[in-house]
Design a protein around this motif. Structure first.
Motif, PDB file in Angstrom:
ATOM      1  N   THR A 174       0.813  -1.221   0.000  1.00 32.78           N
ATOM      2  CA  THR A 174       0.000   0.000   0.000  1.00 32.78           C
ATOM      3  C   THR A 174       0.842   1.266   0.000  1.00 32.78           C
ATOM      4  OG1 THR A 174      -0.132  -0.118   2.409  1.00 32.78           O
ATOM      5  CG2 THR A 174      -1.948  -1.114   1.159  1.00 32.78           C
ATOM      6  N   ASP A 175       2.090   1.165   0.397  1.00 25.97           N
ATOM      7  CA  ASP A 175       2.979   2.326   0.435  1.00 25.97           C
ATOM      8  C   ASP A 175       3.746   2.413  -0.886  1.00 25.97           C
ATOM      9  OD1 ASP A 175       4.663   4.419   1.018  1.00 25.97           O
ATOM     10  OD2 ASP A 175       5.347   3.602   2.939  1.00 25.97           O
ATOM     11  N   VAL A 176       3.150   3.080  -1.850  1.00 27.22           N
ATOM     12  CA  VAL A 176       3.693   3.140  -3.207  1.00 27.22           C
ATOM     13  C   VAL A 176       5.072   3.808  -3.228  1.00 27.22           C
ATOM     14  CG1 VAL A 176       3.282   4.014  -5.541  1.00 27.22           C
ATOM     15  CG2 VAL A 176       1.376   3.179  -4.172  1.00 27.22           C
ATOM     16  N   GLU A 177       5.227   4.886  -2.493  1.00 32.88           N
ATOM     17  CA  GLU A 177       6.499   5.620  -2.468  1.00 32.88           C
ATOM     18  C   GLU A 177       7.627   4.739  -1.923  1.00 32.88           C
ATOM     19  OE1 GLU A 177       8.868   9.010  -3.126  1.00 32.88           O
ATOM     20  OE2 GLU A 177       6.761   8.755  -3.611  1.00 32.88           O
ATOM     21  N   ALA A 178       7.369   4.068  -0.809  1.00 34.71           N
ATOM     22  CA  ALA A 178       8.385   3.198  -0.210  1.00 34.71           C
ATOM     23  C   ALA A 178       8.712   2.030  -1.140  1.00 34.71           C
ATOM     24  CB  ALA A 178       7.913   2.682   1.144  1.00 34.71           C
ATOM     25  N   ARG A 179       7.716   1.485  -1.805  1.00 29.56           N
ATOM     26  CA  ARG A 179       7.950   0.383  -2.748  1.00 29.56           C
ATOM     27  C   ARG A 179       8.824   0.842  -3.910  1.00 29.56           C
ATOM     28  NH1 ARG A 179       7.230  -4.525  -0.957  1.00 29.56           N
ATOM     29  NH2 ARG A 179       7.467  -5.166  -3.101  1.00 29.56           N
ATOM     30  N   LYS A 180       8.560   2.060  -4.376  1.00 29.01           N
ATOM     31  CA  LYS A 180       9.344   2.604  -5.490  1.00 29.01           C
ATOM     32  C   LYS A 180      10.824   2.697  -5.098  1.00 29.01           C
ATOM     33  CE  LYS A 180       9.150   7.027  -6.527  1.00 29.01           C
ATOM     34  NZ  LYS A 180       8.739   8.346  -6.981  1.00 29.01           N
ATOM     35  N   TRP A 181      11.100   3.194  -3.897  1.00 29.72           N
ATOM     36  CA  TRP A 181      12.478   3.307  -3.432  1.00 29.72           C
ATOM     37  C   TRP A 181      13.087   1.930  -3.216  1.00 29.72           C
ATOM     38  CZ3 TRP A 181      15.609   7.319  -3.549  1.00 29.72           C
ATOM     39  CH2 TRP A 181      15.047   8.577  -3.699  1.00 29.72           C
ATOM     40  N   TRP A 182      12.301   1.011  -2.666  1.00 27.58           N
ATOM     41  CA  TRP A 182      12.766  -0.355  -2.421  1.00 27.58           C
ATOM     42  C   TRP A 182      13.230  -0.994  -3.732  1.00 27.58           C
ATOM     43  CZ3 TRP A 182      13.709  -3.116   1.885  1.00 27.58           C
ATOM     44  CH2 TRP A 182      13.778  -4.490   1.798  1.00 27.58           C
ATOM     45  N   GLU A 183      12.389  -0.877  -4.756  1.00 33.96           N
ATOM     46  CA  GLU A 183      12.724  -1.447  -6.056  1.00 33.96           C
ATOM     47  C   GLU A 183      13.930  -0.729  -6.681  1.00 33.96           C
ATOM     48  OE1 GLU A 183      11.388  -4.232  -7.130  1.00 33.96           O
ATOM     49  OE2 GLU A 183      10.056  -4.233  -5.386  1.00 33.96           O
ATOM     50  N   ALA A 184      13.970   0.572  -6.541  1.00 34.37           N
ATOM     51  CA  ALA A 184      15.066   1.355  -7.147  1.00 34.37           C
ATOM     52  C   ALA A 184      16.411   0.975  -6.527  1.00 34.37           C
ATOM     53  CB  ALA A 184      14.808   2.848  -6.964  1.00 34.37           C
ATOM     54  N   VAL A 185      16.443   0.816  -5.222  1.00 36.51           N
ATOM     55  CA  VAL A 185      17.707   0.477  -4.575  1.00 36.51           C
ATOM     56  C   VAL A 185      18.120  -0.945  -4.943  1.00 36.51           C
ATOM     57  CG1 VAL A 185      18.837   0.156  -2.341  1.00 36.51           C
ATOM     58  CG2 VAL A 185      17.367   2.116  -2.694  1.00 36.51           C
ATOM     59  N   HIS A 186      17.163  -1.820  -5.093  1.00 34.59           N
ATOM     60  CA  HIS A 186      17.488  -3.206  -5.451  1.00 34.59           C
ATOM     61  C   HIS A 186      17.937  -3.337  -6.909  1.00 34.59           C
ATOM     62  CE1 HIS A 186      15.673  -4.313  -1.629  1.00 34.59           C
ATOM     63  NE2 HIS A 186      16.366  -5.426  -1.752  1.00 34.59           N
ATOM     64  N   THR A 187      17.542  -2.400  -7.763  1.00 32.16           N
ATOM     65  CA  THR A 187      17.958  -2.454  -9.164  1.00 32.16           C
ATOM     66  C   THR A 187      19.059  -1.436  -9.472  1.00 32.16           C
ATOM     67  OG1 THR A 187      16.215  -0.903  -9.812  1.00 32.16           O
ATOM     68  CG2 THR A 187      15.712  -3.274  -9.966  1.00 32.16           C
ATOM     69  N   GLN A 188      19.571  -0.752  -8.423  1.00 35.14           N
ATOM     70  CA  GLN A 188      20.651   0.231  -8.574  1.00 35.14           C
ATOM     71  C   GLN A 188      20.250   1.401  -9.475  1.00 35.14           C
ATOM     72  OE1 GLN A 188      23.771   0.339  -7.171  1.00 35.14           O
ATOM     73  NE2 GLN A 188      23.153  -1.343  -5.883  1.00 35.14           N
ATOM     74  N   GLU A 189      19.002   1.798  -9.426  1.00 34.79           N
ATOM     75  CA  GLU A 189      18.542   2.946 -10.204  1.00 34.79           C
ATOM     76  C   GLU A 189      18.091   4.041  -9.259  1.00 34.79           C
ATOM     77  OE1 GLU A 189      15.447   1.578 -12.748  1.00 34.79           O
ATOM     78  OE2 GLU A 189      16.735   0.172 -13.800  1.00 34.79           O
ATOM     79  N   SER A 190      17.771   5.157  -9.848  1.00 32.91           N
ATOM     80  CA  SER A 190      17.215   6.263  -9.073  1.00 32.91           C
ATOM     81  C   SER A 190      15.729   6.312  -9.360  1.00 32.91           C
ATOM     82  CB  SER A 190      17.876   7.570  -9.499  1.00 32.91           C
ATOM     83  OG  SER A 190      17.581   8.569  -8.581  1.00 32.91           O
ATOM     84  N   PRO A 191      14.880   6.465  -8.310  1.00 33.26           N
ATOM     85  CA  PRO A 191      13.434   6.453  -8.517  1.00 33.26           C
ATOM     86  C   PRO A 191      12.936   7.641  -9.311  1.00 33.26           C
ATOM     87  CG  PRO A 191      13.939   6.961  -6.249  1.00 33.26           C
ATOM     88  CD  PRO A 191      15.234   6.692  -6.937  1.00 33.26           C
TER      89      PRO A 191
END
Length: 191
Positions: A174-191
């Protein structure tokens, strides 16, 4: 019976962002003043630098709340991890916004100076002076751009420390912002 606040442990500057937070307005002059820009980033990176200590203290605070009967139900470790993760994400977001803003400001400044340099053809002395200013600004531009790479490294280091203590944590769907950062850090990208 009045509820007692748990005692604050250790340095408040390290434990909390600030007891009296103040709004720092990042202006173009902040971006052009590299020492001020880097000092501001240093303050924002303090949470990342002390992630292990913050996890320890947050765990202790949630354990104390549980003993006092004032905490919400659930695993104390999970609550502490969620709390620290939320702080990390907010901090990462603020820093990224600031760095991107300064990258844009410095790039725009460089573009404007390049255009004025091409329009001042003819006067060799003015042209050399403009080129010297351009060179200094190019160094500044490179340093500001380098902060984007540094930011990725800092985030990855923080995530590694976070996951060593919060191995089973995953931000709620439900926390879209936190999920976006979680995925970005795991893929070495910037959100």
């Amino acid at each position: 019976m009045p509820s007692k606040q748990p005692p604050t442990l250790g340095s408040l500057a390290v434990q909390a962002p600030s007891l009296t937070p103040h709004l720092v307005h990042v202006s173009p002059s902040t971006c052009h003043n590299l020492s001020m820009f880097k000092d501001l980033l240093k303050e924002y990176r303090r949470l990342d630098d002390t992630i292990t200590m913050r996890l320890n203290r947050t765990n202790a605070q949630f354990r104390d709340r549980d003993r006092a009967g004032t905490s919400s139900k659930g695993n104390i470790q999970d609550q502490a991890c969620a709390y620290v993760w939320k702080e990390l994400v907010e901090n990462w977001k603020r820093r990224t916004e600031m760095i991107n803003y300064c990258v844009d400001i410095v790039d725009q400044s460089m573009d404007g100076k390049r255009k004025s340099l091409t329009s001042e053809e003819g006067d060799a002395r003015a042209e050399r002076k403009a080129q010297a200013v351009m060179f200094a600004d190019e160094v500044k531009r490179n340093q500001v751009h380098n902060e984007l790479a540094v930011e990725k490294i800092v985030r990855q280091r923080s995530l590694d420390a976070f996951q060593s203590r919060c191995q089973y944590f995953s931000p709620p769907l439900t926390d879209v912002e936190a999920r976006k950062w979680w995925e970005a850090v795991h893929t070495q990208e910037s959100p």
